[in-house]
Motif scaffolding. Structure first.
Motif, short mmCIF file in Angstrom:
data_model
loop_
_atom_site.label_atom_id
_atom_site.label_comp_id
_atom_site.label_asym_id
_atom_site.label_seq_id
_atom_site.Cartn_x
_atom_site.Cartn_y
_atom_site.Cartn_z
N TYR A 1 40.11 35.97 36.97
CA TYR A 1 39.30 33.92 37.52
C TYR A 1 39.74 33.58 36.32
O TYR A 1 38.71 33.85 35.54
CB TYR A 1 38.42 33.94 38.29
CG TYR A 1 38.09 32.71 38.99
CD1 TYR A 1 36.84 32.13 38.89
CD2 TYR A 1 39.31 32.49 39.70
CE1 TYR A 1 36.53 31.29 39.05
CE2 TYR A 1 39.38 30.83 39.93
CZ TYR A 1 37.82 29.88 40.25
OH TYR A 1 37.70 29.03 40.18
N PRO B 1 46.03 37.50 38.36
CA PRO B 1 44.72 36.61 39.47
C PRO B 1 44.83 36.12 40.79
O PRO B 1 45.20 36.67 41.51
CB PRO B 1 45.77 35.33 39.31
CG PRO B 1 47.25 35.77 39.61
CD PRO B 1 47.05 37.11 39.29
N VAL B 2 42.95 36.07 40.42
CA VAL B 2 42.05 37.11 41.97
C VAL B 2 41.39 35.31 42.65
O VAL B 2 40.74 34.32 41.85
CB VAL B 2 40.37 37.77 42.24
CG1 VAL B 2 40.41 37.70 43.31
CG2 VAL B 2 41.55 38.59 41.88
N ASP B 3 41.58 34.70 43.98
CA ASP B 3 41.28 33.41 44.19
C ASP B 3 40.12 33.55 44.89
O ASP B 3 39.81 33.18 46.07
CB ASP B 3 42.50 33.02 45.46
CG ASP B 3 42.37 32.30 45.92
OD1 ASP B 3 42.33 31.55 47.30
OD2 ASP B 3 41.58 30.66 45.32
#
Lengths: 299, 186, 215
Positions: free
Chosen positions: C7, C31-33
């Motif tokens: 992140y 990418p992690v929300d």
């Protein structure tokens, strides 16, 4: 000692804030809410309770009772006064089925919301604050552009803006001369339109909507309205939040925290036409909330 | 925008926001990157930041905020009197700058209790871990003071650990006195 | 092949990005929300990536590891042939482990206060800030003593993973509502880190040169 506290709810009686639609964040936050288990949001120094009513419409209660609340562009908007002076701004792109709406979330920032909007309109900081993406040394020149006030909507419009950007968006893989236009719909809402890599000839929209917690604290919400179908939401949000994350220490170290509307505290040049216009426009509206008021005793 | 977040570029102080460059000593703005064609003459003297005279001595930077006089080696060194006549080996040696929560008054009261003697307004002489030290006290902001500490003579060894233990003990005593004082105030 | 569940605004993820960069290792960022999507708490993430719902998570071939400090130890042990970032000397290792523990204390205090202020997480900000100040003072005391002896880093004569682990949330203290003015030795160390050759930054930490700032 007897202390007398004012009966006024909310931390301001500035009509620019009280009689305006102010955002409290994404409408998704109301999922699972009810009158018994409302969501809370902070606005103008007060805690609000929000939930989805039995008819599926949002309900909002402030410190002294119900407040008008609307859903628009996927966000919730509250009016802390009697009636809003102007209708909510239109964003026709947000209902275009070919476009994708991505909520980039609200990020807290310890400064006046007016400074957040002014920074959004500024290009001169790109090579210094956003090096490698929105700007790059030595391409620092801000070429002249046009700014006008729309006589019908009273919105500020800046057109013909351009700036060299090594990576203008999450999907960009080469540098280019980005073409921008800006629009200020409200003191705390602005949008920028830039050439869409996903649909040449069209423009992607980035909307900034600032939630004023009080005069020196805000939450900046960002909405993308894009032609884009390759990248995940996480990738798009990552790019946008990186930009705001870079702006944050700059915003939080501006002094005074509130925005001065009278010179000569801060120096402006013609490359700051949008900022200068924005400050004049706020002054014309009699803005006092979030504004730096020089004390009589100041040297 | 606070210039303390700026960077040094070509011997100029460059603002972190828009990269405006300010010359040393004069404080004149000499470049506005957004307007690269603007000649220096157009800027000359129009945009300026306030400057203050500075001097380096004894591992510290000294500044005159009243801007009246350039601090000389002599006046900075006057804070630490041994240094004027000392040989290189006997020069004062910087220990640390101690950040302490409390007021200047509480601080000075505790220094006196620890056997420090006041030389002039903010300058004290005493000992920590049996080694002679100089202390310079300054109020930083509302709740924070600094005690800048030097060994009176660098030479003469001894492990640092007891010295720093004594420094921390001094800080703890000052802050305990400050806390106790607050508890008693009306 | 190395992948990092990452992140952009996470100081813990940045620790790993920084060491990966200094080790010259190629990797894929996933990418992690984290915000607003809370993807790290989704059933899919909990079931397939990390049951604790935390970032960063490293995937190296068939090996998966969570926790920033643990990942720093792994990467240095596995890839740092010069043994620069995690020297094998017992005393140095003991000290490094001590400061990795302090980095975890910063997570519970400074990082937590930053989550509350920046992302609206619930929590007692005042208590977190008080705790953070105590940890920052520990770091400042150590560095002041190191400086007195002509050393500039937490655990050795050069930077190690101890410095990488304690750096991000110290440098981001302002976002937690903290003031570093009372910690002069710590501020010098933060500056020394930013001046290291090949230093890369993260949003919120100002780089010392106006150059490309994100990888």
């Amino acid at each position: 000692m007897l202390c007398i506290t004012p009966a006024m709810a909310f931390c301001t009686d500035d009509p620019n804030m009280r009689n305006e639609w102010l955002t409290v964040g994404s409408a998704r936050n109301l999922h699972g809410s009810s009158a018994q288990r409302p969501q809370t949001a902070r606005l103008l120094g007060e805690n609000l309770a929000l939930w989805t009513g039995p008819d599926g419409l949002p309900v909002c209660h402030g410190p002294q009772g119900p407040l008008a609340v609307r859903q628009h562009c996927g966000y919730l908007w509250v009016c802390c006064g009697s009636t809003p002076t102007r209708p909510l701004f239109v964003l026709p792109e947000s209902t275009d089925p070919a476009r994708r709406l991505v909520d980039c979330g609200g990020i807290g920032v310890a400064t006046s919301g007016l400074r957040v909007v002014e920074n959004f309109l500024d290009m001169g900081h790109f090579p210094f604050v956003h090096a490698g993406t929105l700007g790059q040394l030595p391409h620092t020149e801000v070429l002249p552009y046009r700014v006008e006030i729309d006589p019908h909507s009273d919105e500020i419009l800046a057109t013909g803006c351009q700036f060299y950007q090594p990576r203008a968006s999450a999907s960009a893989d080469t540098g280019l001369m980005a073409q921008y236009r800006y629009r200020v719909m409200q003191p705390l809402c602005a949008a920028l339109y830039k050439s869409s890599p996903g649909r040449p000839g069209a423009q992607d929209v980035i909307a900034l909507m600032v939630q004023p917690l009080d005069e020196e604290n805000a939450i900046a919400h960002c909405l993308l309205v894009y032609f884009e179908d390759q990248l995940s939401d996480a990738a798009l949000i990552s790019f946008q939040q990186a930009i705001f994350g870079q702006d944050k220490p700059i915003l939080e170290n501006q002094r005074p925290r509130r925005l001065p509307l009278d010179g000569p505290l801060e120096t402006h040049m013609r490359c700051d036409l949008a900022s200068v216009t924005y400050r004049r426009w706020l002054k014309g509206r009699g803005m006092v909330f979030g504004v730096h008021a020089p004390t009589a005793a100041a040297p | 925008m606070r210039l303390s977040l700026g960077r040094i570029v070509r011997d100029h102080l460059s603002c972190a926001y828009h990269g405006w460059e300010y010359a040393a000593n004069s404080g004149h703005c000499v470049a506005i990157p957004a307007l690269p064609a603007l000649p220096r003459s157009a800027l000359a003297g129009k945009v300026c930041v306030k400057t203050f005279p500075v001097h380096e001595a004894h591992a510290m930077v000294w500044v005159r905020l009243d801007g009246d006089a350039t601090p000389t080696a002599a006046s900075a060194v006057a804070m630490l009197p041994d240094a004027a006549t000392a040989t290189a080996q006997a020069q004062p040696r910087f220990i640390c700058s101690l950040g302490v929560y409390g007021t200047a008054q509480r601080l000075q009261g505790e220094l006196a209790r620890h056997g420090f003697v006041q030389q002039e307004a903010c300058v004290w002489h005493g000992a920590l871990a049996q080694r002679p030290v100089h202390a310079l006290t300054l109020q930083a902001n509302h709740g924070l003071c600094f005690v800048h500490l030097w060994l009176a003579k660098a030479a003469g060894g001894g492990a640092p650990a007891p010295l720093f233990a004594a420094v921390r003990r001094l800080r703890a005593d000052i802050e305990a006195a400050a806390a106790a004082g607050e508890g008693c105030s009306a | 092949m190395i992948s990092l569940y990452d992140y952009e605004l996470s100081g813990n993820c940045y620790k790993v990005r920084l060491l990966l960069h200094w080790l010259g290792l190629e990797y894929t960022r996933i990418p992690v929300d984290f915000h607003p999507g809370r993807e790290h708490q989704s059933p899919a993430f909990l079931d397939t990536v990390n049951p604790l719902g935390q970032l960063p998570v490293l995937q190296d071939g068939d090996f998966r590891l969570r926790d920033a400090q643990a990942i720093l130890v792994y990467l240095a042990s596995q890839y740092d042939t010069d043994q620069y970032w995690y020297p094998s000397d017992a005393r140095v290792r003991g000290n490094i482990t001590l400061w990795l523990t302090v980095a975890e204390q910063l997570n519970h205090t400074a990082a937590a206060a930053r989550l509350q202020r920046s992302f609206g997480y619930a929590g007692d900000s005042a208590a977190c800030q008080q705790g953070a100040n105590a940890v920052l003072r520990q770091l400042d005391d150590q560095l002041a003593e190191q400086h007195f002896q002509g050393r500039h880093w937490l655990a050795a004569e050069h930077p190690t993973i101890a410095d990488i682990a304690c750096f991000p949330y110290s440098a981001l203290a302002g976002e937690a509502g903290l003031d570093l003015i009372g910690f002069p030795a710590l501020r010098q160390w933060i500056d020394a880190m930013r001046h290291q050759p090949g230093f890369i930054t993260m949003p919120g930490i100002l780089a010392v040169r106006f150059a490309k700032m994100l990888t």
